[in-house]
Design a protein around this motif. Structure first.
Motif, mmCIF file in Angstrom:
data_model
loop_
_atom_site.group_PDB
_atom_site.id
_atom_site.type_symbol
_atom_site.label_atom_id
_atom_site.label_comp_id
_atom_site.label_asym_id
_atom_site.label_seq_id
_atom_site.Cartn_x
_atom_site.Cartn_y
_atom_site.Cartn_z
ATOM 1 N N LEU A 1 22.724 57.854 -7.243
ATOM 2 C CA LEU A 1 23.039 57.642 -8.472
ATOM 3 C C LEU A 1 23.665 59.062 -8.877
ATOM 4 C CD1 LEU A 1 22.419 56.641 -11.427
ATOM 5 C CD2 LEU A 1 20.431 57.938 -11.366
ATOM 6 N N THR A 2 23.282 60.360 -8.607
ATOM 7 C CA THR A 2 23.915 61.478 -9.034
ATOM 8 C C THR A 2 25.266 61.617 -8.317
ATOM 9 O OG1 THR A 2 22.598 62.645 -7.197
ATOM 10 C CG2 THR A 2 21.869 62.666 -9.548
ATOM 11 N N HIS A 3 25.437 61.071 -7.202
ATOM 12 C CA HIS A 3 26.635 61.086 -6.637
ATOM 13 C C HIS A 3 27.994 60.160 -7.209
ATOM 14 C CE1 HIS A 3 29.676 61.536 -3.246
ATOM 15 N NE2 HIS A 3 29.959 60.276 -3.381
ATOM 16 N N LEU A 4 27.321 58.913 -7.679
ATOM 17 C CA LEU A 4 28.168 58.292 -8.453
ATOM 18 C C LEU A 4 28.496 58.633 -9.968
ATOM 19 C CD1 LEU A 4 26.676 54.559 -7.546
ATOM 20 C CD2 LEU A 4 28.978 55.541 -6.710
ATOM 21 N N LEU A 5 27.800 59.254 -10.419
ATOM 22 C CA LEU A 5 27.664 59.900 -11.810
ATOM 23 C C LEU A 5 28.325 61.206 -11.895
ATOM 24 C CD1 LEU A 5 24.377 59.085 -13.386
ATOM 25 C CD2 LEU A 5 26.495 57.978 -13.985
ATOM 26 N N GLN A 6 28.642 62.023 -10.600
ATOM 27 C CA GLN A 6 29.275 63.321 -10.512
ATOM 28 C C GLN A 6 30.278 63.551 -11.692
ATOM 29 O OE1 GLN A 6 30.344 64.562 -6.664
ATOM 30 N NE2 GLN A 6 30.941 66.456 -7.503
ATOM 31 N N PRO A 7 31.305 62.661 -11.668
ATOM 32 C CA PRO A 7 32.482 62.969 -12.807
ATOM 33 C C PRO A 7 32.015 62.945 -14.056
ATOM 34 C CG PRO A 7 33.013 61.256 -11.260
ATOM 35 C CD PRO A 7 31.720 61.418 -10.965
ATOM 36 N N CYS A 8 30.852 61.959 -14.398
ATOM 37 C CA CYS A 8 30.477 62.205 -15.696
ATOM 38 C C CYS A 8 29.249 63.151 -16.036
ATOM 39 C CB CYS A 8 29.460 60.689 -16.029
ATOM 40 S SG CYS A 8 30.851 59.431 -15.356
ATOM 41 N N LEU A 9 28.942 63.898 -15.215
ATOM 42 C CA LEU A 9 27.954 64.858 -15.418
ATOM 43 C C LEU A 9 28.495 66.434 -15.592
ATOM 44 C CD1 LEU A 9 25.101 63.734 -13.183
ATOM 45 C CD2 LEU A 9 25.132 63.531 -15.582
ATOM 46 N N GLY A 10 29.445 66.577 -14.808
ATOM 47 C CA GLY A 10 30.046 67.876 -14.882
ATOM 48 C C GLY A 10 31.306 68.216 -15.658
ATOM 49 N N GLY A 11 31.818 69.364 -15.518
ATOM 50 C CA GLY A 11 33.105 69.457 -16.105
ATOM 51 C C GLY A 11 33.001 69.353 -17.983
ATOM 52 N N ASN A 12 34.049 68.586 -18.346
ATOM 53 C CA ASN A 12 34.011 68.383 -19.822
ATOM 54 C C ASN A 12 33.311 67.223 -20.231
ATOM 55 O OD1 ASN A 12 35.790 70.704 -19.961
ATOM 56 N ND2 ASN A 12 37.470 69.436 -19.500
ATOM 57 N N ALA A 13 32.505 66.503 -19.259
ATOM 58 C CA ALA A 13 31.831 65.380 -19.933
ATOM 59 C C ALA A 13 30.808 65.632 -20.734
ATOM 60 C CB ALA A 13 31.208 64.892 -18.316
ATOM 61 N N LYS A 14 30.426 64.427 -21.354
ATOM 62 C CA LYS A 14 29.494 64.327 -22.251
ATOM 63 C C LYS A 14 28.374 63.254 -21.987
ATOM 64 C CE LYS A 14 29.112 64.819 -27.446
ATOM 65 N NZ LYS A 14 29.864 64.442 -28.619
ATOM 66 N N ALA A 15 27.203 63.678 -21.999
ATOM 67 C CA ALA A 15 26.081 62.628 -21.453
ATOM 68 C C ALA A 15 25.095 62.433 -22.673
ATOM 69 C CB ALA A 15 25.487 63.289 -20.186
ATOM 70 N N LEU A 16 24.497 61.276 -22.537
ATOM 71 C CA LEU A 16 23.433 60.989 -23.554
ATOM 72 C C LEU A 16 22.525 60.121 -22.596
ATOM 73 C CD1 LEU A 16 22.272 60.243 -26.442
ATOM 74 C CD2 LEU A 16 23.769 58.047 -26.106
ATOM 75 N N MET A 17 21.257 60.809 -22.825
ATOM 76 C CA MET A 17 20.015 59.743 -22.036
ATOM 77 C C MET A 17 19.211 59.155 -23.037
ATOM 78 S SD MET A 17 17.271 61.730 -19.715
ATOM 79 C CE MET A 17 16.207 62.362 -21.097
ATOM 80 N N LEU A 18 18.863 57.961 -22.631
ATOM 81 C CA LEU A 18 18.063 57.136 -23.382
ATOM 82 C C LEU A 18 16.882 56.930 -22.541
ATOM 83 C CD1 LEU A 18 20.617 54.465 -24.830
ATOM 84 C CD2 LEU A 18 19.821 56.333 -26.098
ATOM 85 N N ILE A 19 15.550 56.743 -23.131
ATOM 86 C CA ILE A 19 14.521 56.804 -22.616
ATOM 87 C C ILE A 19 13.858 55.492 -23.049
ATOM 88 C CG2 ILE A 19 13.885 58.670 -21.646
ATOM 89 C CD1 ILE A 19 11.719 59.071 -23.933
ATOM 90 N N ASN A 20 13.011 54.600 -21.983
ATOM 91 C CA ASN A 20 12.394 53.351 -22.398
ATOM 92 C C ASN A 20 10.874 53.554 -22.260
ATOM 93 O OD1 ASN A 20 11.732 50.783 -23.326
ATOM 94 N ND2 ASN A 20 12.528 49.920 -21.358
ATOM 95 N N LEU A 21 9.969 53.485 -23.208
ATOM 96 C CA LEU A 21 8.639 53.596 -23.316
ATOM 97 C C LEU A 21 7.908 52.378 -23.483
ATOM 98 C CD1 LEU A 21 8.567 56.988 -25.394
ATOM 99 C CD2 LEU A 21 8.584 56.718 -22.871
ATOM 100 N N SER A 22 6.661 52.205 -22.870
ATOM 101 C CA SER A 22 5.740 51.102 -23.041
ATOM 102 C C SER A 22 4.448 51.442 -23.876
ATOM 103 C CB SER A 22 5.824 50.454 -21.724
ATOM 104 O OG SER A 22 4.569 49.432 -21.742
#
Length: 80
Positions: free
Chosen positions: A23-44
């Protein structure tokens, strides 16, 4: 693994462990540099899911406390 990558980026470490998971290997271009990340969580609300919900909230709190910088506008997009 995702938490380790975000923590390494926030601490500006020399080595960011992107290859610790697929997962982190695939997301590498989206996590570093000038990227913007948004995290959503799902709770039960189910009592049977209490432990998973608690772990999710702890992970979200850990990630939320990290400051990985401000995304910069880029007019050029490149996919390697």
């Amino acid at each position: 693994a995702l938490g380790d990558v975000i923590s390494a980026l926030a601490d500006k470490e020399g080595h960011v462990p992107y290859r610790n998971s697929k997962l982190t290997h695939l997301l590498q271009p989206c996590l570093g540099g000038n990227a913007k990340a948004l995290m959503l969580i799902n709770l039960s609300p189910a009592a049977a899911s209490f432990q998973e919900t608690l772990c999710t909230l702890r992970f979200a709190a850990k990630v939320s406390s990290c400051d990985i910088g401000t995304a910069q506008k880029s007019s050029r997009v490149s996919f390697n």
